[in-house]
Scaffold this motif. Sequence first.
Motif, mmCIF file in Angstrom:
data_model
loop_
_atom_site.group_PDB
_atom_site.id
_atom_site.type_symbol
_atom_site.label_atom_id
_atom_site.label_comp_id
_atom_site.label_asym_id
_atom_site.label_seq_id
_atom_site.Cartn_x
_atom_site.Cartn_y
_atom_site.Cartn_z
ATOM 1 N N ASN A 83 15.015 17.352 -34.878
ATOM 2 C CA ASN A 83 15.448 16.240 -34.132
ATOM 3 C C ASN A 83 14.165 15.294 -33.973
ATOM 4 O O ASN A 83 13.921 14.044 -34.364
ATOM 5 N N THR A 84 13.005 16.085 -33.519
ATOM 6 C CA THR A 84 11.767 15.452 -33.101
ATOM 7 C C THR A 84 11.112 14.837 -34.404
ATOM 8 O O THR A 84 10.666 13.580 -34.266
ATOM 9 N N VAL A 85 11.302 15.512 -35.490
ATOM 10 C CA VAL A 85 10.939 15.117 -36.686
ATOM 11 C C VAL A 85 11.466 13.906 -37.443
ATOM 12 O O VAL A 85 10.765 12.875 -37.811
ATOM 13 N N LEU A 86 12.743 13.893 -37.264
ATOM 14 C CA LEU A 86 13.800 12.797 -37.649
ATOM 15 C C LEU A 86 13.268 11.588 -36.869
ATOM 16 O O LEU A 86 13.054 10.431 -37.314
ATOM 17 N N GLU A 87 13.282 11.726 -35.431
ATOM 18 C CA GLU A 87 12.870 10.603 -34.618
ATOM 19 C C GLU A 87 11.543 9.998 -35.027
ATOM 20 O O GLU A 87 11.250 8.812 -35.137
ATOM 21 N N ASP A 88 10.550 10.866 -35.002
ATOM 22 C CA ASP A 88 9.212 10.336 -35.690
ATOM 23 C C ASP A 88 9.301 9.565 -36.771
ATOM 24 O O ASP A 88 8.571 8.538 -36.998
ATOM 25 N N LEU A 89 9.902 10.090 -37.791
ATOM 26 C CA LEU A 89 10.176 9.425 -39.064
ATOM 27 C C LEU A 89 10.754 8.316 -39.143
ATOM 28 O O LEU A 89 10.210 7.236 -39.456
ATOM 29 N N ALA A 90 11.858 8.166 -38.295
ATOM 30 C CA ALA A 90 12.595 6.844 -38.172
ATOM 31 C C ALA A 90 11.579 5.681 -37.376
ATOM 32 O O ALA A 90 11.586 4.660 -37.741
ATOM 33 N N GLU A 91 10.850 6.209 -36.291
ATOM 34 C CA GLU A 91 9.848 5.280 -35.407
ATOM 35 C C GLU A 91 8.945 4.898 -36.401
ATOM 36 O O GLU A 91 8.682 3.698 -36.506
ATOM 37 N N SER A 92 8.159 5.646 -37.377
ATOM 38 C CA SER A 92 7.123 5.509 -38.100
ATOM 39 C C SER A 92 7.559 4.552 -39.288
ATOM 40 O O SER A 92 6.837 3.400 -39.982
ATOM 41 N N ALA A 93 8.680 4.795 -39.620
ATOM 42 C CA ALA A 93 9.183 4.241 -41.271
ATOM 43 C C ALA A 93 9.937 2.996 -41.010
ATOM 44 O O ALA A 93 10.097 2.022 -41.770
ATOM 45 N N ILE A 94 10.485 2.802 -39.698
ATOM 46 C CA ILE A 94 11.618 1.741 -39.686
ATOM 47 C C ILE A 94 11.454 1.036 -38.485
ATOM 48 O O ILE A 94 10.902 -0.303 -38.398
ATOM 49 N N LEU A 95 11.588 1.625 -37.157
ATOM 50 C CA LEU A 95 11.289 0.927 -35.918
ATOM 51 C C LEU A 95 9.791 0.297 -35.567
ATOM 52 O O LEU A 95 9.766 -0.985 -35.404
#
Length: 93
Positions: free
Chosen positions: A58-70
């Motif tokens: 979950n943490t890895v996916l959240e970090d990925l979404a934050e850096s790549a999209i948000l």
Amino acid sequence: MATDPARADGRSAASADKLRSDLLILVDRHTRAVIDAELHRLARRAPSLSPADLAFVNTVLEDLAESAILAPLRNAPRNRAPLLTRIFDAEHR
């Protein structure tokens, strides 16, 4: 150089900020839904994963979404908000 009256009193900038804010909320909610769905799918397919393992994913996916999209959306220029809204089809969700 002439000044746009709507821009001079802040109406256009405020509208773009609101549009960008709404878009960020929409994309953040959609991202959260995708992450949750993937975590549920992963938990079903790999029942040996512990809650700590799933929390890590979950943490890895959240970090990925934050850096790549948000973060890129958050840092986009105000005048791009209408274009980004059309790209993400925010008006039809």
